[in-house]
Design an enzyme around this catalytic site. Structure first.
Site, PDB file in Angstrom:
ATOM      1  N   ASN A 181       8.463  25.637  22.521  1.00 29.97           N
ATOM      2  CA  ASN A 181       8.603  24.857  23.748  1.00 29.97           C
ATOM      3  C   ASN A 181       8.893  25.836  24.891  1.00 29.97           C
ATOM      4  OD1 ASN A 181       9.212  23.101  25.796  1.00 29.97           O
ATOM      5  ND2 ASN A 181      11.085  22.285  24.863  1.00 29.97           N
ATOM      6  N   TRP A 182       7.872  26.109  25.693  1.00 30.25           N
ATOM      7  CA  TRP A 182       8.026  27.108  26.763  1.00 30.25           C
ATOM      8  C   TRP A 182       8.695  26.521  28.010  1.00 30.25           C
ATOM      9  CZ3 TRP A 182       2.423  29.577  26.298  1.00 30.25           C
ATOM     10  CH2 TRP A 182       2.377  30.301  25.096  1.00 30.25           C
ATOM     11  N   HIS A 222      12.836  14.716  25.282  1.00 28.56           N
ATOM     12  CA  HIS A 222      13.656  15.934  25.244  1.00 28.56           C
ATOM     13  C   HIS A 222      14.929  15.702  26.067  1.00 28.56           C
ATOM     14  CE1 HIS A 222      15.046  20.023  25.809  1.00 28.56           C
ATOM     15  NE2 HIS A 222      14.287  20.358  24.777  1.00 28.56           N
ATOM     16  N   GLU A 238      18.069  17.768  17.828  1.00 30.94           N
ATOM     17  CA  GLU A 238      18.470  18.831  18.740  1.00 30.94           C
ATOM     18  C   GLU A 238      19.847  18.505  19.323  1.00 30.94           C
ATOM     19  OE1 GLU A 238      15.075  21.338  20.283  1.00 30.94           O
ATOM     20  OE2 GLU A 238      15.153  19.642  21.630  1.00 30.94           O
ATOM     21  N   SER A 283      18.731  26.654  19.787  1.00 29.00           N
ATOM     22  CA  SER A 283      19.095  28.056  19.571  1.00 29.00           C
ATOM     23  C   SER A 283      18.590  28.619  18.236  1.00 29.00           C
ATOM     24  CB  SER A 283      20.607  28.246  19.712  1.00 29.00           C
ATOM     25  OG  SER A 283      20.990  28.022  21.059  1.00 29.00           O
TER      26      SER A 283
HETATM   27  P1  PGA Z   1      16.455  26.711  22.685  1.00 28.85           P
HETATM   28  O1  PGA Z   1      15.694  25.373  23.158  1.00 28.85           O
HETATM   29  O2  PGA Z   1      15.755  27.216  21.454  1.00 28.85           O
HETATM   30  O3  PGA Z   1      16.340  27.651  23.846  1.00 28.85           O
HETATM   31  O4  PGA Z   1      17.866  26.323  22.397  1.00 28.85           O
HETATM   32  C1  PGA Z   1      15.284  24.421  22.216  1.00 28.85           C
HETATM   33  C2  PGA Z   1      14.733  23.199  22.897  1.00 28.85           C
HETATM   34  O5  PGA Z   1      15.177  22.850  23.997  1.00 28.85           O
HETATM   35  O6  PGA Z   1      13.827  22.546  22.360  1.00 28.85           O
END
Ligand code: PGA
Length: 253
Positions: free
Chosen positions: A9-10, A96, A168, A215
């Protein structure tokens, strides 16, 4: 889902040119992994068309970071799942936490988006997760169940439909500190049970799967994928650098 799935996910981090060169480098470096993992790149909308040219779409797949709940019409600025499908997009991230937080996206809106995405054979990646406060108050599982119930209310999965749910935890996104794999595993089992209750045989027929995001990096990825109940990962920051993302993919196989 047989292969573990790795989704980049950019977000809104890269220019069109940067997205194009990152996609190019990932495609070139990931050839040996195509048969072992499902790799998905989710660039910003502006870069979708050009990134799709960098990929052989049977090897690395394209995902969108959102879509609207209508196909076409007077909806200034919105993105049609119909047009995404026509562009060769296979996945779409929906709900999201950044959209819930900054754009006040609701479970009811996400429900409509999921329905419309499925109509165009896109695979929704429904994001659910608790905030730090909700966790401190002991409401984590309750919050996640409510998100699942409301986002998926009344939805049926037809013959070729699939659905991914990404757990998440909002408070670890972008923090550099993921939750423990045991905790991600516990929550993904809770989600799987909810999917079973909601979808019954459709969930059993492997039309649904749970992934983890928050993360994830090249050092911790394997510990999440070792869990039988976690079918893949959603990666933000660690997907923005080709070398890092490739070593992350390598650690998965
Ligand atoms: P992150 O983002 O890997 O930078 O924590 C994950 C996401 O928001 O899907």
């Amino acid at each position: 889902m047989e292969k573990k799935i790795i989704i980049a996910n950019w977000k809104m981090n890269l220019s069109v040119e940067e997205s194009c060169s990152l996609a190019h480098a990932i495609f070139a470096g990931a050839a040996e992994f195509f048969t072992k993992t499902e790799i998905v790149l989710c660039p910003s909308f502006e870069a979708l068309a050009i990134v799709s040219k960098e990929l052989d779409d049977s090897k690395i797949f394209l995902g969108s970071q959102d879509c609207f709940w209508e196909d076409k019409g007077a909806f200034t600025g919105e993105v049609s799942p119909k047009f995404l499908h026509e562009m060769g997009v296979k996945y779409v991230i929906l709900g999201h936490s950044e959209r819930r937080q900054f754009l006040n996206e609701t479970n009811a809106q996400i429900n409509k988006k999921i329905r419309n995405a499925l109509k165009y054979n896109l695979i929704p990646i429904l994001c659910v997760g608790e905030t730090f406060e909700e966790r401190q108050e002991g409401h984590k599982d309750f919050v996640i169940m409510k998100q699942l119930e409301e986002c998926l209310e009344g939805i049926k999965l037809l013959e070729n439909d699939q659905l991914l749910v990404a757990y998440e935890p909002v408070w670890v996104i972008g923090s550099g500190q993921a939750v423990l794999p045991e905790e991600a595993e516990h929550t993904s089992q809770v989600i799987q049970q909810a999917l079973l209750d909601l979808f019954g045989s459709e969930a059993k027929a492997q039309k649904t799967a749970v992934i983890y995001g928050g993360s994830v990096n090249e050092n911790n990825l394997k510990s999440f994928l070792d869990s039988l109940s976690i079918s893949g990962v959603l990666v933000g920051a660690a997907s923005l650098d080709a070398k890092r993302f490739l070593s992350l993919i390598k650690s998965a196989v």
